[in-house]
Design a protein around this motif. Sequence first.
Motif, PDB file in Angstrom:
ATOM      1  N   GLY A 228       0.823  -1.197   0.000  1.00  0.00           N
ATOM      2  CA  GLY A 228       0.000   0.000   0.000  1.00  0.00           C
ATOM      3  C   GLY A 228       0.859   1.249   0.000  1.00  0.00           C
ATOM      4  N   ALA A 229       0.207   2.407  -0.122  1.00  0.00           N
ATOM      5  CA  ALA A 229       0.919   3.680  -0.180  1.00  0.00           C
ATOM      6  C   ALA A 229       1.714   3.913   1.108  1.00  0.00           C
ATOM      7  CB  ALA A 229      -0.067   4.824  -0.409  1.00  0.00           C
ATOM      8  N   GLY A 230       1.115   3.582   2.245  1.00  0.00           N
ATOM      9  CA  GLY A 230       1.800   3.766   3.519  1.00  0.00           C
ATOM     10  C   GLY A 230       3.040   2.903   3.643  1.00  0.00           C
ATOM     11  N   GLN A 231       2.947   1.667   3.141  1.00  0.00           N
ATOM     12  CA  GLN A 231       4.108   0.776   3.191  1.00  0.00           C
ATOM     13  C   GLN A 231       5.230   1.277   2.281  1.00  0.00           C
ATOM     14  OE1 GLN A 231       1.684  -2.702   2.187  1.00  0.00           O
ATOM     15  NE2 GLN A 231       2.483  -3.729   4.014  1.00  0.00           N
ATOM     16  N   TRP A 232       4.870   1.744   1.084  1.00  0.00           N
ATOM     17  CA  TRP A 232       5.888   2.265   0.177  1.00  0.00           C
ATOM     18  C   TRP A 232       6.556   3.519   0.745  1.00  0.00           C
ATOM     19  CZ3 TRP A 232       8.445  -0.243  -3.122  1.00  0.00           C
ATOM     20  CH2 TRP A 232       7.877  -1.238  -3.916  1.00  0.00           C
ATOM     21  N   LEU A 233       5.763   4.360   1.411  1.00  0.00           N
ATOM     22  CA  LEU A 233       6.333   5.554   2.039  1.00  0.00           C
ATOM     23  C   LEU A 233       7.321   5.151   3.132  1.00  0.00           C
ATOM     24  CD1 LEU A 233       6.462   8.603   2.433  1.00  0.00           C
ATOM     25  CD2 LEU A 233       4.485   8.421   3.982  1.00  0.00           C
ATOM     26  N   ALA A 234       6.957   4.140   3.919  1.00  0.00           N
ATOM     27  CA  ALA A 234       7.860   3.672   4.970  1.00  0.00           C
ATOM     28  C   ALA A 234       9.150   3.112   4.376  1.00  0.00           C
ATOM     29  CB  ALA A 234       7.161   2.608   5.825  1.00  0.00           C
ATOM     30  N   VAL A 235       9.029   2.373   3.282  1.00  0.00           N
ATOM     31  CA  VAL A 235      10.214   1.825   2.616  1.00  0.00           C
ATOM     32  C   VAL A 235      11.123   2.946   2.122  1.00  0.00           C
ATOM     33  CG1 VAL A 235      11.005   0.571   0.567  1.00  0.00           C
ATOM     34  CG2 VAL A 235       9.175  -0.376   1.977  1.00  0.00           C
ATOM     35  N   LEU A 236      10.535   3.962   1.509  1.00  0.00           N
ATOM     36  CA  LEU A 236      11.323   5.087   0.996  1.00  0.00           C
ATOM     37  C   LEU A 236      12.023   5.840   2.126  1.00  0.00           C
ATOM     38  CD1 LEU A 236       8.890   6.467  -1.750  1.00  0.00           C
ATOM     39  CD2 LEU A 236      11.025   5.198  -2.101  1.00  0.00           C
ATOM     40  N   LEU A 237      11.314   6.044   3.228  1.00  0.00           N
ATOM     41  CA  LEU A 237      11.912   6.740   4.370  1.00  0.00           C
ATOM     42  C   LEU A 237      13.007   5.895   5.012  1.00  0.00           C
ATOM     43  CD1 LEU A 237       8.758   8.372   6.012  1.00  0.00           C
ATOM     44  CD2 LEU A 237      10.559   9.506   4.702  1.00  0.00           C
ATOM     45  N   LEU A 238      12.791   4.591   5.075  1.00  0.00           N
ATOM     46  CA  LEU A 238      13.834   3.701   5.598  1.00  0.00           C
ATOM     47  C   LEU A 238      15.091   3.793   4.741  1.00  0.00           C
ATOM     48  CD1 LEU A 238      11.861   0.463   6.555  1.00  0.00           C
ATOM     49  CD2 LEU A 238      13.322   1.780   8.095  1.00  0.00           C
ATOM     50  N   GLY A 239      14.901   3.753   3.425  1.00  0.00           N
ATOM     51  CA  GLY A 239      16.042   3.810   2.528  1.00  0.00           C
ATOM     52  C   GLY A 239      16.761   5.145   2.569  1.00  0.00           C
TER      53      GLY A 239
END
Length: 294
Positions: free
Chosen positions: A214-225
């Motif tokens: 989902g959008a929230g998961q992708w945002l978390a992945v981007l912030l983690l990276g």
Amino acid sequence: MRRSGRPIRASFRATLAGCGALALWAFLALLSRRAAGVPPLALTALGFAVGGLLGLAVVAGRRGGLARLRQPPLAWAHGVGGLFGYHALYFAALALAPPVEANLVNYAWPLLVVLFSAPVLGMPLGPRRLAGAALGALGCGVLIGPGVAGEGGAAPALGFLCAAGAALVWALYSVTARRLAAVPTEAVAGFCLATAALAGLAHLAVEPPLPPLGAGQWLAVLLLGAGPLGAAFFLWDVGMKRGDPRLLGTLAYATPVASTLLLVAAGEGAFTWRVAAAVARVAGGGGRAASARG
């Protein structure tokens, strides 16, 4: 006078860079919670891919560019072995043993960084630094101590062995980075991308397929990276190579405390007396270590 002050100021700035890495790692647990549902190795691969690509974009725009990625095999073995080895062992520990206990064993690495600074780098420790590291360890123990009894019986020995291995790998990677000071920090971008590739292969081999995110998961992945699995490693490289690893090792105990406070602020937990006691002890340990001379 002016000449002697320059190395001190440079070391101070490098130590501050290392503190920046510790601050970013404090967001690791919260962002991982926001990415819930992504298998651990897949999350590692995606996060390191984002961090590596962002780093590569920065490197390409600097003088020397991508040529800085051309490093001897020893540098690649050190960089990729440290990044991938630590995370592989850490996630295995969380999978095989109760996570609280595994995390407790894993957070032996700050103390090991402090202790290894003497035999590996020949840096004096002294009673203040040792006392500060011990006080920080006590604070960390207070924070995660309630789960030591575990749930459902004894934890698998293999999980604890992996957690201990993770602590040892990260401490050695951190301290020995100073021995490879000639390797430019820009090379970390290549190490991150290689780690992403290895984690991706491991994901395909042992984990279920990656579900739609989902959008929230992708945002978390981007912030983690961008942060904990990206910029943090560049900052840590600077801190370990040109800063004070003894002080950074002691201050690293603040990371699990800060991580817990962020989770509390996000509604993922409660602020208890244990958290307050941990904050006080870690702050006291860091202050004691910071006041040491030499």
